[in-house]
Design an enzyme around this catalytic site. Structure first.
Site, short mmCIF file in Angstrom:
data_model
loop_
_atom_site.label_atom_id
_atom_site.label_comp_id
_atom_site.label_asym_id
_atom_site.label_seq_id
_atom_site.Cartn_x
_atom_site.Cartn_y
_atom_site.Cartn_z
N GLY A 82 63.69 12.40 39.77
CA GLY A 82 65.35 12.84 39.46
C GLY A 82 66.09 11.59 39.06
N SER A 83 65.36 10.50 38.26
CA SER A 83 66.16 9.43 37.73
C SER A 83 67.32 10.02 36.66
CB SER A 83 65.27 8.37 37.48
OG SER A 83 64.52 8.47 36.11
N LYS A 105 57.09 23.27 35.32
CA LYS A 105 57.06 24.76 35.49
C LYS A 105 57.32 25.21 34.06
CE LYS A 105 54.35 25.41 38.77
NZ LYS A 105 54.58 24.93 40.14
N ASN A 127 65.63 20.42 26.74
CA ASN A 127 64.43 19.83 27.82
C ASN A 127 64.52 18.37 27.22
OD1 ASN A 127 62.16 19.42 29.29
ND2 ASN A 127 60.78 19.31 27.34
N HIS A 161 62.07 15.24 26.49
CA HIS A 161 60.61 14.83 26.57
C HIS A 161 60.72 13.32 26.16
CE1 HIS A 161 56.52 15.51 26.00
NE2 HIS A 161 56.42 14.82 24.89
N ASP A 183 57.49 22.25 24.23
CA ASP A 183 58.25 21.08 23.44
C ASP A 183 58.10 21.51 22.09
OD1 ASP A 183 57.97 19.64 25.55
OD2 ASP A 183 55.77 19.04 25.44
N GLU A 217 66.21 7.30 27.95
CA GLU A 217 66.44 8.62 28.45
C GLU A 217 67.65 8.61 29.15
OE1 GLU A 217 63.37 10.85 30.34
OE2 GLU A 217 61.64 9.24 29.48
C1 GRF Z 1 61.03 11.87 32.16
O1 GRF Z 1 60.34 10.95 31.75
C2 GRF Z 1 61.30 13.12 31.28
O2 GRF Z 1 61.71 12.75 30.05
C3 GRF Z 1 60.10 13.91 31.68
O3 GRF Z 1 60.07 13.88 33.07
C4 GRF Z 1 60.45 12.77 33.41
C5 GRF Z 1 61.15 12.76 34.64
O4 GRF Z 1 61.89 11.69 35.31
N1 GRF Z 1 60.23 15.47 31.05
P1 GRF Z 1 62.85 11.82 36.33
O5 GRF Z 1 62.42 12.91 37.32
O6 GRF Z 1 64.31 12.13 35.64
O7 GRF Z 1 63.03 10.35 36.90
#
Ligand code: GRF
Length: 204
Positions: A12-13, A90, A106, A108, A149, A178
């Protein structure tokens, strides 16, 4: 009020980055709920700690879980503007995608259309990038359609990985970006600055 829901399966970062953005922004954005396919994970723990409603979702009726159909009803009733998949592992059912056209995004951790598709998640992505020898990787945020994707790309950010010595190092470099790109893009959505023109998405 611009209402978002965040779907996550892991630590959940990105959720935390979005929460921090929402809390410091002058835009009127609410994280209405956090949805997971798990009953315990970092993202759910974070949400509970911040008093955000949490929901566990399952493709089948199960004790303690809502179904995707339940969520469609709840999100329509509560007028959810944007559904953000941030590490949700999922596959989203087709009827859920149909219910929210171009309102599910989403994140990625690579530059799509490279290094995407079924099985390309988490460290699998960064290992593939590392093994490819590429000198850049990055972040892609795209609309979710019925193929993994595959939906229209909304935003991308390149990351220089020419000095990265391991997939883990790439993951760390990409994750830092991100945490910037996702909240900023949610802000653009809230300001109605994301426009779709045929197959292209523009941020105005
Ligand atoms: C991230 O790298 C995101 O791009 C991918 O899954 C990871 C999730 O990380 N889809 P977090 O749970 O948000 O830390």
């Amino acid at each position: 009020m611009y209402k978002i829901c965040v779907f996550a399966s892991g630590r959940g970062s990105n959720l935390k980055a979005v929460w921090e953005y929402v809390n410091s922004s002058s835009l009127d954005i609410e994280i209405y709920c956090v949805v997971s396919d798990k009953t315990e994970c970092g993202a759910l723990e974070f949400a509970e700690g911040k008093g955000i409603k949490t929901v566990s979702v399952s493709g089948k009726a199960r004790n303690g879980f809502l179904t995707y159909d339940d969520l469609i009803g709840e999100f329509k009733t509560n007028k959810i503007d944007l559904i953000v998949l941030a590490g949700f592992l999922k596959k989203i059912p087709d009827n859920f995608i149909d219910a929210f056209p171009e309102r599910i995004i989403n994140i990625h951790p690579a530059l799509l259309p490279l290094f995407g598709g079924k099985g390309m998640y988490g460290m699998n992505v960064h290992k593939a990038v590392y093994n490819s020898g590429m000198k850049v990787s990055g972040v892609t945020i795209h609309f979710v359609d019925k193929i993994y994707d595959h939906g229209k790309i909304i935003a991308q950010k390149c990351v220089d990985i020419s000095n990265a010595r391991s997939p883990e190092e790439i993951a760390g470099l990409v994750l830092r970006q991100e945490h910037k790109l996702l909240p900023e893009l949610i802000g653009k959505f809230a300001e109605s600055k994301v426009k779709i023109d045929n197959s292209k998405v523009y941020i105005i």
